[in-house]
Design a protein around this motif. Structure first.
Motif, PDB file in Angstrom:
ATOM      1  N   PHE A   8     -52.530 -80.293   5.449  1.00 45.35           N
ATOM      2  CA  PHE A   8     -51.539 -79.646   4.901  1.00 45.35           C
ATOM      3  C   PHE A   8     -51.649 -79.639   3.352  1.00 45.35           C
ATOM      4  N   SER A  39     -49.138 -72.787   4.971  1.00 41.34           N
ATOM      5  CA  SER A  39     -49.420 -74.078   4.912  1.00 41.34           C
ATOM      6  C   SER A  39     -47.942 -74.871   5.177  1.00 41.34           C
ATOM      7  N   GLY A  43     -46.748 -77.190   7.833  1.00 38.53           N
ATOM      8  CA  GLY A  43     -45.809 -78.526   7.622  1.00 38.53           C
ATOM      9  C   GLY A  43     -44.414 -78.624   8.259  1.00 38.53           C
TER      10      GLY A  43
END
Length: 98
Positions: A8, A39, A43
């Protein structure tokens, strides 16, 4: 640090570096912004699973909605700038000439 966190952070860092250094075309800047949003979505999707917090489960859906709005606005700006200026080079776009 787990492998998920490392991937991540590295995806976000690489996309922000791509946005900072590859600023020749508007489409490349938009792709870097979309990879940053993707991303961040990954996350935010894994964070409530790791912490077992049910109060943050709507946050990834909200961010995905804003990401879709950002992509639509960016593509509209890409089409408008390519029609008026003839290309999507960022050095052709100048706010003082509008």
């Amino acid at each position: 640090m787990s492998l998920l966190h490392l991937s991540f952070y590295s995806a976000f860092t690489l996309s922000s570096l791509g946005l900072a250094f590859h600023r020749t075309h508007l489409i490349s800047a938009l792709l870097c912004l979309e990879s940053m949003m993707l991303s961040m979505y990954i996350g935010l999707s894994t964070w409530p699973i790791e912490t077992q917090a049910a109060s943050f489960t709507m946050m990834p859906l909200l961010m995905l909605t804003f990401s879709a709005c950002e992509a639509g606005t960016g593509l509209a700006m890409l089409v408008a700038s390519s029609r008026t200026h003839g290309s999507d080079h960022l050095h052709n776009l100048n706010l003082l000439q509008c």
